[in-house]
Scaffold this active site. Structure first.
Site, PDB file in Angstrom:
ATOM      1  CE  LYS A 172      33.638  86.608  79.018  1.00  0.00           C
ATOM      2  NZ  LYS A 172      33.809  85.495  78.418  1.00  0.00           N
ATOM      3  CB  THR A 210      35.630  80.009  86.014  1.00  0.00           C
ATOM      4  OG1 THR A 210      34.955  79.084  85.184  1.00  0.00           O
ATOM      5  CG2 THR A 210      36.106  79.175  87.208  1.00  0.00           C
ATOM      6  NE  ARG A 264      26.687  86.161  78.568  1.00  0.00           N
ATOM      7  CZ  ARG A 264      27.450  85.724  77.353  1.00  0.00           C
ATOM      8  NH1 ARG A 264      27.051  85.884  76.055  1.00  0.00           N
ATOM      9  NH2 ARG A 264      28.562  85.686  77.789  1.00  0.00           N
ATOM     10  CE  LYS A 295      31.969  80.058  75.054  1.00  0.00           C
ATOM     11  NZ  LYS A 295      30.991  80.256  76.483  1.00  0.00           N
ATOM     12  CB  ALA A 331      29.617  88.611  73.359  1.00  0.00           C
ATOM     13  CG  PHE A 384      32.944  85.452  72.694  1.00  0.00           C
ATOM     14  CD1 PHE A 384      33.534  84.106  72.995  1.00  0.00           C
ATOM     15  CD2 PHE A 384      31.788  85.557  72.169  1.00  0.00           C
ATOM     16  CE1 PHE A 384      32.894  83.098  72.548  1.00  0.00           C
ATOM     17  CE2 PHE A 384      31.105  84.404  71.643  1.00  0.00           C
ATOM     18  CZ  PHE A 384      31.800  83.261  71.910  1.00  0.00           C
ATOM     19  CG  PHE A 442      44.972  76.584  83.371  1.00  0.00           C
ATOM     20  CD1 PHE A 442      44.334  75.678  82.669  1.00  0.00           C
ATOM     21  CD2 PHE A 442      44.270  77.879  83.467  1.00  0.00           C
ATOM     22  CE1 PHE A 442      43.205  75.505  82.149  1.00  0.00           C
ATOM     23  CE2 PHE A 442      43.044  77.739  82.938  1.00  0.00           C
ATOM     24  CZ  PHE A 442      42.344  76.862  82.096  1.00  0.00           C
ATOM     25  CD1 TRP A 451      38.064  75.751  87.092  1.00  0.00           C
ATOM     26  CD2 TRP A 451      39.783  74.475  88.265  1.00  0.00           C
ATOM     27  NE1 TRP A 451      37.978  74.248  86.745  1.00  0.00           N
ATOM     28  CE2 TRP A 451      38.971  73.678  87.545  1.00  0.00           C
ATOM     29  CE3 TRP A 451      40.857  73.813  88.963  1.00  0.00           C
ATOM     30  CZ2 TRP A 451      39.123  72.239  87.014  1.00  0.00           C
ATOM     31  CZ3 TRP A 451      41.153  72.541  88.806  1.00  0.00           C
ATOM     32  CH2 TRP A 451      40.170  71.609  87.929  1.00  0.00           C
TER      33      TRP A 451
END
Length: 558
Positions: A73, A75, A96, A107, A275, A303, A383, A411
């Site tokens: 998210k 990224t 954030r 994480k 979140a 999230f 991906f 990415w």
């Protein structure tokens, strides 16, 4: 060729001096308070002078329910900001700050990844400009003043059994969840049971993220309820005369931090509530400042959309008078396969049927986002192992939902890989739907608000709450807190309160274990299921592989 790690990519970035990044948004060098060459806070006087300017368009990035396979998210938020700049828009990103807890836990950091990152990555994921330390200090100053007040005679008549204010630290430490303090005799005060939350769950964090200026910050800090007297009257932080000193500790932390992406797009990185246990959005100060300076502001909420986006709409937008022009819902083929029942070890094999089954989770989020009256587009975060058939299955499913899924390769390719999404977001935002509305009105009762979120967003059949909890909510309504929004604390992995239930379940029960009044932040927290406000470290914490190499550079952050 071996892929470079995120930290290697970040280290190779060509950063511009922070004054140049400020200049892109028209911020004079004199109004930047530099922290080294590549970070700065934006001055309060400059921000105050922007209030009559028109706002740019606000774009929210959210996601499906996260799985261990990852969604990307942040990224995507960073990539889209770069993509909008690439197609000629003045853009800024609002995300954030990273908590040290997940950074050293499981994480990892919060700066994006691959070629869609915010830099300096090491600083952002560690001490950055000290905001979290200031929040921790302000929170614990209040804790110290409560126990000190009781020690010196307790003029306010605080009932020690009813002190609700806990302590915080920015680390995952399960040993501190439930403790007894003030042991060791008379000199150390009166023993009582208390505990620690992680700093991001602190009401002070929420207040910093929702305050509009320094005066609003101090008012909100004063409104914090720290506990009750024996006749159940609330005791506020201002009764302890703590609000002034807390404001002093937070004076610099309130100012938004300006950094840049790998492609030198301005990025505001400020505040950091989770979140799942807090409201999951960056600060109102950063978002509203960015909206005055850029045509497009891309922000994220933590999230899945059932948590972050719901709170963004019902808490942040409601309180700050904001409305998103469009919402991007991030999904990966891998995560959809997991939602379709595939084990993590088997994600490499093509499985179109599982992708299609997992799309039920995505479809639920699309419906939910649209129920707020805002248009949604899906970003498929690519991906390398995704097959054409799997991608086509997602796009076909989303088309049937009346939306569009766009393949994004940011990415690997940076802004060049996300141009199509940038164009689509502009088209949606320019169409000006003006249909945004929160899910429930202020005047609805607190328990009915909890039920509304559980029914409309989680598709639950019922909310289970003891009489004690219902009575507590009713008492707060009698005290004038009935118009506050609800902040649900719930597992991020499922629409239910059971982290193992994937997909799009319906008719389940949502048990509310505890409710907390955050009178300063301006919301009521409903703690559901087994969710913890102080996480623990996993069996092999990331901290085990973080260190300095022979060149004095940090290794192992991700």
């Amino acid at each position: 060729m071996a892929h470079k790690t995120d930290i290697e990519i970040a280290r190779a970035a060509t950063k511009r001096p922070i004054r140049e990044i400020g200049a892109k948004l028209g911020i004079p060098e004199a109004d930047l308070l530099p922290y080294g060459h590549d970070k700065a806070k934006v001055g309060a006087d400059f921000i105050a002078g922007l209030k009559d300017r028109p706002n740019g368009k606000l774009i929210l990035v959210t996601a499906i329910n996260p799985t261990p396979a990852g969604e990307g998210k942040t990224t995507t938020t960073v990539g889209l900001g770069d993509g909008l700049a690439r197609i000629g828009k003045t853009s800024a990103i609002c995300i954030r700050e990273a908590s040290l807890g997940p950074c050293f836990g499981m994480k990892g950091g919060a700066a994006g990844g691959g070629y869609a990152q915010v830099v300096p990555m090491e600083d952002m994921n560690l001490h950055f400009t000290g905001d979290f330390h200031a929040i921790t200090s302000a929170h614990n100053l209040l804790s110290a003043m409560i126990d000190n007040h009781i020690y010196w005679g307790n003029a306010l008549g605080i009932d020690q059994r009813r002190v609700t204010w806990r302590r915080v630290m920015d680390m995952n430490d399960r040993a501190l969840r439930d403790i007894v303090c003030s042991l060791g005799g008379v000199a150390n005060g009166f023993p009582r049971q208390t505990g620690f939350d992680i700093t991001v769950a602190s009401e002070v964090m929420a207040i910093l993220c929702l305050a509009t200026d320094i005066h609003d910050l101090q008012r909100r800090l004063g409104d914090i309820i720290v506990g009750y007297t024996s006749d159940r009257s609330p005791v506020h932080a201002r009764d302890l005369k703590a609000d002034g000193a807390m404001t002093v500790l937070l004076k610099d932390a309130l100012q938004p931090n300006l950094v840049q992406t790998l492609e030198n797009t301005p990025a505001f990185v400020h505040g950091g509530p989770f979140a799942n246990i807090a409201h999951g959005c960056n600060s109102v100060m950063a978002t509203t400042t960015a909206l005055k300076l850029a045509d497009y502001v891309v922000t994220e909420a933590g999230f899945g959309a059932d948590l972050g986006a719901e709170k963004f709409m019902n808490i942040k937008c409601r309180k700050a008078g904001l409305a998103p022009a469009a919402v991007v819902i991030v999904a990966t083929v891998r995560a959809l396969k997991m939602n379709g029942g595939v084990a993590k070890a088997d994600l490499g094999a093509e499985n179109v049927a599982a992708v299609t089954a997992g799309c039920a989770n995505l479809g639920r989020h699309i419906e939910n986002v649209k129920s707020f009256g805002v248009p949604a587009v899906v970003a498929i975060n690519h991906f390398a192992g995704d097959t054409e058939a799997e991608i086509a299955a997602v796009q076909e499913y989303v088309a049937h939902q009346g939306s569009e899924a766009i393949l994004c390769r940011h990415w690997a390719d940076g802004s060049a890989g996300i141009e199509a999404l940038a164009h689509r977001v502009v088209a949606l935002a320019e169409a000006d739907h003006h249909g945004f509305a929160p899910l429930y009105p202020d005047e609805m009762s607190l328990f009915h608000k909890i039920e509304t979120i559980a029914n409309r967003i989680y598709r639950a059949g019922e909310v289970i709450a003891d009489k004690k909890i219902r009575d507590q909510l009713h008492a707060w309504e009698q005290e004038g807190y009935g118009d506050l929004p609800i902040c649900m604390a719930k597992t991020q992995y499922s629409f239910t309160t059971d982290p193992n239930v994937r997909g799009a379940p319906e008719g389940h029960s949502v048990p509310v274990r505890e409710v907390r009044l955050a009178a300063g932040a301006g919301f009521v927290v409903a703690i559901c299921g087994e969710i913890m406000t102080m996480p623990g470290l996993p069996s092999k914490p990331a901290a085990e592989t973080i260190g300095l190499n022979d060149m004095g550079q940090i290794e192992g952050l991700f």
